[in-house]
Design a protein around this motif. Structure first.
Motif, PDB file in Angstrom:
ATOM      1  N   THR A 194      62.787  41.736  21.306  1.00  0.00           N
ATOM      2  CA  THR A 194      63.132  42.148  19.949  1.00  0.00           C
ATOM      3  C   THR A 194      61.945  42.232  19.012  1.00  0.00           C
ATOM      4  N   THR A 195      60.776  41.814  19.450  1.00  0.00           N
ATOM      5  CA  THR A 195      59.606  41.855  18.574  1.00  0.00           C
ATOM      6  C   THR A 195      58.694  43.005  18.962  1.00  0.00           C
ATOM      7  N   ASN A 196      57.825  43.391  18.040  1.00  0.00           N
ATOM      8  CA  ASN A 196      56.830  44.404  18.359  1.00  0.00           C
ATOM      9  C   ASN A 196      55.872  43.884  19.421  1.00  0.00           C
ATOM     10  N   ALA A 197      55.426  44.774  20.279  1.00  0.00           N
ATOM     11  CA  ALA A 197      54.489  44.407  21.331  1.00  0.00           C
ATOM     12  C   ALA A 197      53.199  45.197  21.131  1.00  0.00           C
ATOM     13  N   TYR A 198      52.079  44.556  21.389  1.00  0.00           N
ATOM     14  CA  TYR A 198      50.780  45.171  21.137  1.00  0.00           C
ATOM     15  C   TYR A 198      49.887  45.025  22.363  1.00  0.00           C
ATOM     16  N   PHE A 199      49.143  46.086  22.655  1.00  0.00           N
ATOM     17  CA  PHE A 199      48.100  46.002  23.662  1.00  0.00           C
ATOM     18  C   PHE A 199      46.844  45.437  22.997  1.00  0.00           C
ATOM     19  N   ARG A 200      46.290  44.402  23.609  1.00  0.00           N
ATOM     20  CA  ARG A 200      45.084  43.790  23.061  1.00  0.00           C
ATOM     21  C   ARG A 200      44.006  43.751  24.141  1.00  0.00           C
ATOM     22  N   PRO A 201      42.778  44.136  23.814  1.00  0.00           N
ATOM     23  CA  PRO A 201      41.711  44.142  24.826  1.00  0.00           C
ATOM     24  C   PRO A 201      41.337  42.735  25.250  1.00  0.00           C
ATOM     25  N   LEU A 202      41.021  42.592  26.537  1.00  0.00           N
ATOM     26  CA  LEU A 202      40.538  41.308  27.038  1.00  0.00           C
ATOM     27  C   LEU A 202      39.153  41.027  26.461  1.00  0.00           C
ATOM     28  N   GLU A 203      38.899  39.787  26.145  1.00  0.00           N
ATOM     29  CA  GLU A 203      37.644  39.436  25.502  1.00  0.00           C
ATOM     30  C   GLU A 203      36.499  39.282  26.492  1.00  0.00           C
ATOM     31  N   ALA A 204      36.816  39.047  27.750  1.00  0.00           N
ATOM     32  CA  ALA A 204      35.770  38.776  28.735  1.00  0.00           C
ATOM     33  C   ALA A 204      36.160  39.415  30.060  1.00  0.00           C
ATOM     34  N   THR A 205      35.271  39.298  31.032  1.00  0.00           N
ATOM     35  CA  THR A 205      35.556  39.790  32.372  1.00  0.00           C
ATOM     36  C   THR A 205      36.868  39.198  32.869  1.00  0.00           C
ATOM     37  N   ALA A 206      37.700  40.029  33.479  1.00  0.00           N
ATOM     38  CA  ALA A 206      39.052  39.597  33.823  1.00  0.00           C
ATOM     39  C   ALA A 206      39.059  38.458  34.834  1.00  0.00           C
ATOM     40  N   VAL A 207      38.301  38.591  35.907  1.00  0.00           N
ATOM     41  CA  VAL A 207      38.346  37.611  37.004  1.00  0.00           C
ATOM     42  C   VAL A 207      37.069  36.781  37.017  1.00  0.00           C
ATOM     43  N   ARG A 208      37.238  35.473  37.080  1.00  0.00           N
ATOM     44  CA  ARG A 208      36.123  34.544  37.195  1.00  0.00           C
ATOM     45  C   ARG A 208      36.083  33.999  38.617  1.00  0.00           C
ATOM     46  N   VAL A 209      34.898  33.888  39.177  1.00  0.00           N
ATOM     47  CA  VAL A 209      34.725  33.401  40.552  1.00  0.00           C
ATOM     48  C   VAL A 209      33.821  32.172  40.535  1.00  0.00           C
ATOM     49  N   THR A 210      34.285  31.116  41.151  1.00  0.00           N
ATOM     50  CA  THR A 210      33.495  29.891  41.318  1.00  0.00           C
ATOM     51  C   THR A 210      33.363  29.614  42.810  1.00  0.00           C
ATOM     52  N   TRP A 211      32.128  29.522  43.275  1.00  0.00           N
ATOM     53  CA  TRP A 211      31.897  29.266  44.698  1.00  0.00           C
ATOM     54  C   TRP A 211      31.870  27.767  44.957  1.00  0.00           C
ATOM     55  N   LEU A 212      32.508  27.350  46.040  1.00  0.00           N
ATOM     56  CA  LEU A 212      32.625  25.941  46.400  1.00  0.00           C
ATOM     57  C   LEU A 212      31.810  25.650  47.657  1.00  0.00           C
ATOM     58  N   ASP A 213      31.598  24.380  47.904  1.00  0.00           N
ATOM     59  CA  ASP A 213      30.685  23.957  48.964  1.00  0.00           C
ATOM     60  C   ASP A 213      31.439  23.475  50.195  1.00  0.00           C
ATOM     61  N   GLN A 214      32.246  24.367  50.784  1.00  0.00           N
ATOM     62  CA  GLN A 214      32.922  24.122  52.055  1.00  0.00           C
ATOM     63  C   GLN A 214      33.586  22.747  52.118  1.00  0.00           C
ATOM     64  N   GLN A 215      34.431  22.452  51.127  1.00  0.00           N
ATOM     65  CA  GLN A 215      35.175  21.203  51.127  1.00  0.00           C
ATOM     66  C   GLN A 215      36.277  21.266  52.178  1.00  0.00           C
ATOM     67  N   PRO A 216      36.360  20.295  53.093  1.00  0.00           N
ATOM     68  CA  PRO A 216      37.390  20.331  54.140  1.00  0.00           C
ATOM     69  C   PRO A 216      38.783  20.090  53.557  1.00  0.00           C
ATOM     70  N   VAL A 217      39.789  20.723  54.143  1.00  0.00           N
ATOM     71  CA  VAL A 217      41.168  20.577  53.659  1.00  0.00           C
ATOM     72  C   VAL A 217      42.113  20.400  54.837  1.00  0.00           C
ATOM     73  N   GLU A 218      43.251  19.760  54.552  1.00  0.00           N
ATOM     74  CA  GLU A 218      44.312  19.549  55.538  1.00  0.00           C
ATOM     75  C   GLU A 218      45.589  20.190  55.013  1.00  0.00           C
ATOM     76  N   PRO A 219      46.149  21.184  55.712  1.00  0.00           N
ATOM     77  CA  PRO A 219      47.306  21.905  55.168  1.00  0.00           C
ATOM     78  C   PRO A 219      48.590  21.095  55.197  1.00  0.00           C
ATOM     79  N   LEU A 220      49.369  21.219  54.104  1.00  0.00           N
ATOM     80  CA  LEU A 220      50.745  20.726  54.081  1.00  0.00           C
ATOM     81  C   LEU A 220      51.695  21.755  54.684  1.00  0.00           C
TER      82      LEU A 220
END
Length: 483
Positions: A372-398
């Motif tokens: 019921t409200t007006n909707a507006y397109f607003r530009p993203l302020e920064a790069t859409a996707v951020r990537v952080t590289w990790l140091d091969q931390q071992p994991v155990e799946p559930l």
């Protein structure tokens, strides 16, 4: 307008920032019912004016009968009958409005505003008589528009769409005449959640809590397109007041081509969550809420839905707060007995490559589900996707996420569900660059950079990177793992 006895102030819930709502409260305890009726009419008139309608008070367009208000918004015209009386508006009021509509152009739509509500007889008749629609506004509708007059055009459009197309009468208090769950099937996921024993799960119980994050199988990068500039976001508050409304929203998104086979979601409770892939699995989890929460030691009074899917070359998130089912022994309402729970703060937030030239699908969504409200397109302020590289931390799946190769028939592990060992109870993350939004998530969903057959498990898995983007409501995260 009929004389009425005073209405208790407790029946009106105020928005402190709304002067119109405050006036509405004072009218509830006015000593002169006749004057209150006149003032209420003026209050509604002001709300329509603030919503940019052209308003005519006591117009002669329905002569020889008289109506309270005639309003116009562009090409849309409405005749309003306003009632504030002790009894609910009954079928005789509807007959009066139909008499007036027969004397005006066929494109004029009737509206009955009744603070005390409507009888079932009137509601049923309105649902049957759709050739000349009459829209109904109750106390909750009035309060909503007095709090936010800009919502009026969308509210009336939504009511008319539901009535004409679906034969449903929607009221602000949440009563929906003729509401039936759609019979059509939503797209089934092409991925399977499999527990440690290899059995497929519709959804799974995981450690968790309330977080502003949702995990996705992959993060859509809306910056990955030709041309200069950045992507845009678009937010839509949605009028969903019950879990049945929420199910209807999922079906509406599908009917408008705004769904995929891989939406991801979580229902977050205090210290616990349920994770799944696919809209049908979410509906199953909503239906099974009493069984899901019965085993919790101290269930929270509500659970938070976080949901993510792709559409229109971008992505969107859906959030909503859902009341918890009644505990054993508690007195439940009629809605709760029917399996419906209250929903609030329901919002859609889109992230798109740019402002689309054709917004038809989004316009239809606004019309069909009460945006019921007006909707507006607003530009993203920064790069859409951020990537952080990790140091091969071992994991155990559930659990594992499995995909069937349609050509060879081989099942491949394409993702993992793991416990979150990298956030320390809301304190600083253990790993450098770990997103703050993942604090207290309790679990993580990973996508494998390289897939492997289900029957050929590797010796170990490890984390490689975090890909994340943010809508206005949630951080959408894909954690990349390998083996």
């Amino acid at each position: 307008m009929s004389d009425i006895p005073p209405m208790p102030c407790g029946d009106v819930f105020l928005a402190p920032e709304s002067g119109l709502a405050d006036t509405y409260s004072r009218l509830s305890s006015a000593d002169n019912p006749h004057q209150r009726g006149k003032d209420f009419e003026k209050l509604l008139r002001r709300a329509f004016e603030l919503a940019h309608f052209i308003v005519e008070l006591d117009p002669g367009m329905a002569l020889p009968r008289q109506t309270d208000l005639a309003v116009r918004y562009g090409e849309r015209q409405y005749l309003l009958e306003c009632k504030w009386q002790q009894a609910k508006a009954d079928i005789d009021v509807l007959g009066t409005v139909h008499d007036r509509l027969r004397r005006v152009s066929s494109h004029v739509v009737g509206v009955i505003v009744s603070v005390s509500g409507f009888t079932t007889t009137l509601i049923d008749e309105v649902g049957r008589e759709r050739s000349r629609p009459v829209l109904l506004m109750d106390h909750a509708d009035v309060l909503a528009v007095l709090r936010d007059p800009a919502s009026l055009p969308g509210l009336l459009q939504s009511k008319q769409e539901r009535l004409v197309t679906h034969g449903r009468v929607h009221l602000g208090g949440g009563a929906v005449q003729g509401l039936r769950r759609p019979a059509r099937e939503l797209p089934a996921s092409d991925l399977m959640l499999c527990g440690r024993d290899g059995d497929a799960l519709p959804y799974m119980f995981v450690p968790g809590g309330f977080t502003s994050a949702v995990f996705a199988i992959s993060v859509t990068d809306v910056d990955w397109s030709f041309g200069r500039g950045r992507g845009v976001c678009l937010d839509m508050p949605v009028q969903a007041r019950s879990t049945e409304d929420l199910v209807g929203l999922l079906h509406t998104l599908d009917e408008l081509g705004l769904t995929s086979h891989r939406p991801t979601w979580a229902l977050q409770q205090l210290g616990s969550s349920w994770f799944g892939i696919g809209a049908p699995a979410l509906i199953e989890a909503l239906d099974e809420a009493p069984q899901r929460t019965a085993a919790l030691d101290e269930p929270h009074h509500s659970e938070q839905l976080v949901y993510c899917d792709t559409a229109l070359d971008g992505l969107y998130t859906l959030t909503a707060s859902i009341s918890a089912p009644p505990l054993p022994g508690e007195v439940s309402s009629e809605d709760e007995q029917a399996g419906r729970r209250a929903v609030s703060q329901c919002r859609l937030s889109f992230q798109l490559p740019g402002t689309p030239l054709d917004t038809t699908a989004l316009q239809h969504l606004r019309e069909r589900f009460g945006v019921t409200t007006n909707a507006y397109f607003r530009p993203l302020e920064a790069t859409a996707v951020r990537v952080t590289w990790l140091d091969q931390q071992p994991v155990e799946p559930l659990a594992t996420v499995v995909e069937l190769d349609p050509i060879t028939g081989t099942k491949f592990v394409v993702g993992l569900v793991i416990r979150d060992h990298y956030s320390a109870n809301g304190d600083h993350a253990v790993l450098t660059g770990w997103p703050l939004e993942l604090q207290d998530s309790g679990f993580l969903v990973c996508t494998l950079a390289h897939h492997h057959p289900v029957d050929q498990p590797p010796e170990r898995y490890w984390l490689e990177a975090i890909h994340s983007t943010s809508t206005s409501d949630l951080t959408v995260t894909t954690i990349q793992a390998n083996w």
